[in-house]
Motif scaffolding. Structure first.
Motif, short mmCIF file in Angstrom:
data_model
loop_
_atom_site.label_atom_id
_atom_site.label_comp_id
_atom_site.label_asym_id
_atom_site.label_seq_id
_atom_site.Cartn_x
_atom_site.Cartn_y
_atom_site.Cartn_z
N VAL A 6 0.83 -1.20 0.00
CA VAL A 6 0.00 0.00 0.00
C VAL A 6 0.87 1.25 0.00
N ALA A 7 1.99 1.21 0.70
CA ALA A 7 2.92 2.34 0.67
C ALA A 7 3.46 2.56 -0.73
N GLN A 8 3.67 1.48 -1.45
CA GLN A 8 4.15 1.55 -2.84
C GLN A 8 3.10 2.24 -3.72
N VAL A 9 1.83 1.87 -3.54
CA VAL A 9 0.75 2.50 -4.31
C VAL A 9 0.62 3.97 -3.94
N ASN A 25 -9.22 -5.09 -7.66
CA ASN A 25 -9.66 -3.94 -8.43
C ASN A 25 -8.47 -3.12 -8.90
N LEU A 26 -7.48 -2.94 -8.02
CA LEU A 26 -6.27 -2.22 -8.42
C LEU A 26 -5.57 -2.94 -9.57
N CYS A 27 -5.47 -4.26 -9.46
CA CYS A 27 -4.78 -5.03 -10.50
C CYS A 27 -5.48 -4.93 -11.84
N THR A 28 -6.81 -5.01 -11.84
CA THR A 28 -7.53 -4.93 -13.11
C THR A 28 -7.45 -3.52 -13.69
N ASP A 29 -7.46 -2.50 -12.83
CA ASP A 29 -7.33 -1.13 -13.33
C ASP A 29 -5.95 -0.89 -13.93
N ARG A 64 2.39 -10.13 -13.81
CA ARG A 64 2.36 -10.00 -12.35
C ARG A 64 0.95 -9.67 -11.86
N PHE A 65 0.27 -8.81 -12.59
CA PHE A 65 -1.08 -8.43 -12.19
C PHE A 65 -2.07 -9.55 -12.45
N GLU A 66 -1.85 -10.29 -13.53
CA GLU A 66 -2.73 -11.43 -13.82
C GLU A 66 -2.53 -12.54 -12.79
N ASN A 67 -1.27 -12.77 -12.42
CA ASN A 67 -0.99 -13.76 -11.38
C ASN A 67 -1.65 -13.34 -10.06
N ASN A 71 3.21 -10.44 -5.98
CA ASN A 71 3.17 -10.23 -7.42
C ASN A 71 2.72 -8.83 -7.78
N ALA A 72 1.74 -8.31 -7.06
CA ALA A 72 1.28 -6.94 -7.34
C ALA A 72 2.40 -5.94 -7.10
#
Length: 469
Positions: A158-161, A277-281, A313-316, A366-367
């Motif tokens: 979350v800090a990364q985001v 949701n973050l990954c799909t966006d 990475r996001f799909e995983n 992965n995210a």
């Protein structure tokens, strides 16, 4: 054909113990079968120390400091040899918690002396049903896994985001509602929304209660009071559970009701869903060219198309979040129900906690790796904005509404007039400028809209990112 089941060392059946073991290894110390047995030993040792220290059974001497230290060292030194020994004992007892009792009785003579061991040994597991030990062990296991492994990794992500949101707070972005071009925003503000959502779930998880009970076969302290009626067993139980760092539950059947587990698993599942949701966006932004994935990391994007860098990475992460949530959901919905005073469905169900946590932890990993491999492409975002001047229909008709409300003439039917200009077709900058000049707006307002562009129509989006601080 030779069976792979005979391979030595054994081949992993599941991905978490095979391909992805390195990413989830920290959970083994908390949620594996070995960790469960170590916590059972821990609880049994602390119960023995508690009984003798607080005089719960009159006439039994208190263990010395050295003896207590030696008992606790059994827990500290618990390793693979102890796991194997317990497995050997369980083959005889055909009961996992009874095996713990016998395991400790083997060690007691070396700690307190053979002469004292016989009497003290019968205080191991005194007044307990297996669930008294198990519920406390699981509470300690889950507490440790959440606080020492899962939460730190989730906070790092979350800090990364949040950092990415701050870095991109001024980068204009064409929003898409229902997949259609919509009021511009900034990439940073959109990532800040997801950061804010994730943080709310983390606060809920951080505030979780971990409940425990120690009150006998049906939660009545029946055996305790029958054996030693003079002891205040409610006070002894409460003090013991709280000494483990847990919240005492005074009202249970044979089992602790697991409601706290349902609560935390639901909160974790909600975190997972926001992360999904973050990954799909982000995947969608990559497909639009708003993010470029860093090349040159030695990975192959496609086995046949050399130009591709796939957002794997996001799909995983998506896939593992879905598996995690399937397990967290079934844990949360089934653990709250037990037939009458006891059935064993929870015993089998709780053995999947580690798998549920593992898939979530793998997704977080992965995210994070995916986010670390992104570069924003403001030029592509800007080009999309430049192709969509029709999004300025909203602020113009809004200004006309405000002017009309104050009596400014010529501001009638602003929505309808902008709809006629923009709906179902693309307009150019020149089209919009010509339209604005023909509206009869006050000079200051007209000048403001002649200077407005899709890239600058972001409202307070950059300022909103400050709410992350």
């Amino acid at each position: 054909m030779r069976s792979l089941a005979d391979a030595q060392p054994p081949l992993a059946l599941g991905a978490l113990d095979g391909r992805y073991r390195a990413a989830v290894a920290p959970l083994i110390d908390h949620l594996s079968e070995g960790a469960l047995n170590r916590e059972r030993v821990h609880v049994e040792v602390e119960w023995l120390i508690h009984l003798t220290t607080h005089g719960a059974v009159p006439g039994v001497r208190a263990l010395t400091g050295a003896e207590q230290l030696a008992l606790r060292q059994v827990v500290a030194d618990f390793d693979l040899a102890d796991i194997a020994e317990l497995a050997e004992i369980e083959r005889e007892t055909v009961h996992d918690v009874k095996a713990i009792e016998y395991y400790l009785k083997r060690r007691l003579p070396r700690i307190v002396g053979a002469a004292n061991a016989a009497g003290l040994a019968e205080l191991i597991h005194f007044g307990c049903t297996s669930e008294d030990i198990n519920n406390l062990s699981y509470a300690l296991m889950v507490q440790g896994a959440v606080r020492q492994v899962w939460l730190p990794k989730a906070h790092d992500l979350v800090a990364q985001v949040a950092q990415l949101a701050t870095d991109l707070k001024d980068v204009p972005l064409l929003a898409h509602t229902h997949g259609q071009p919509a009021t511009p925003t900034t990439m940073g503000k959109e990532l800040a929304v997801l950061t804010h959502r994730l943080r709310r779930q983390l606060r809920r998880i951080e505030g979780a209660e971990y409940l425990g009970k120690l009150n006998g076969a049906t939660g009545t302290f029946g055996a305790h009071t029958a054996a030693v009626p003079s002891t205040d067993w409610i006070a002894v139980s409460k003090l013991f559970v709280e000494s483990l760092g847990l919240t005492w539950n005074p009202l249970t059947t044979q089992i602790e009701s697991h409601d706290w587990q349902a609560e935390i698993y639901s909160d974790m599942a909600r975190f997972n869903r926001v992360l999904h949701n973050l990954c799909t966006d982000v995947w969608s932004y990559i497909s639009l060219g708003y993010f470029a994935q860093v090349r040159g990391q030695g990975s192959v994007g496609s086995s046949t198309m050399p130009h591709k860098v796939n957002p794997i990475r996001f799909e995983n992460a998506e896939a593992n979040l879905e598996v995690s949530n399937a397990l967290l959901d079934v844990l949360a919905t089934t653990l709250v129900t037990s037939r009458l005073q006891r059935d064993l469905t929870d015993s089998s169900m709780q053995r999947n906690i580690g798998t549920a946590f593992g898939h979530s932890l793998l997704a977080i990993d992965n995210a994070g790796r995916g986010l670390a491999g992104l570069d924003a492409v403001p030029e592509t975002m800007g080009a999309d904005l430049d192709r969509n001047w029709e999004v300025l229909g909203e602020p113009i008709q809004s200004a006309m509404r405000a002017l009309g409300a104050t009596g400014t003439p010529g501001m009638e039917q602003p929505y309808e007039r902008l709809k006629e200009l923009t709906r179902g077709r693309r307009i150019t900058e020149a089209d919009l400028r010509e339209f604005v000049k023909g509206l009869g707006l006050p000079a200051e307002v007209e000048q403001r809209f002649l200077q407005l562009t899709p890239r600058t129509y972001v409202g307070l989006a950059p300022e909103l990112v400050r709410f992350l601080d």
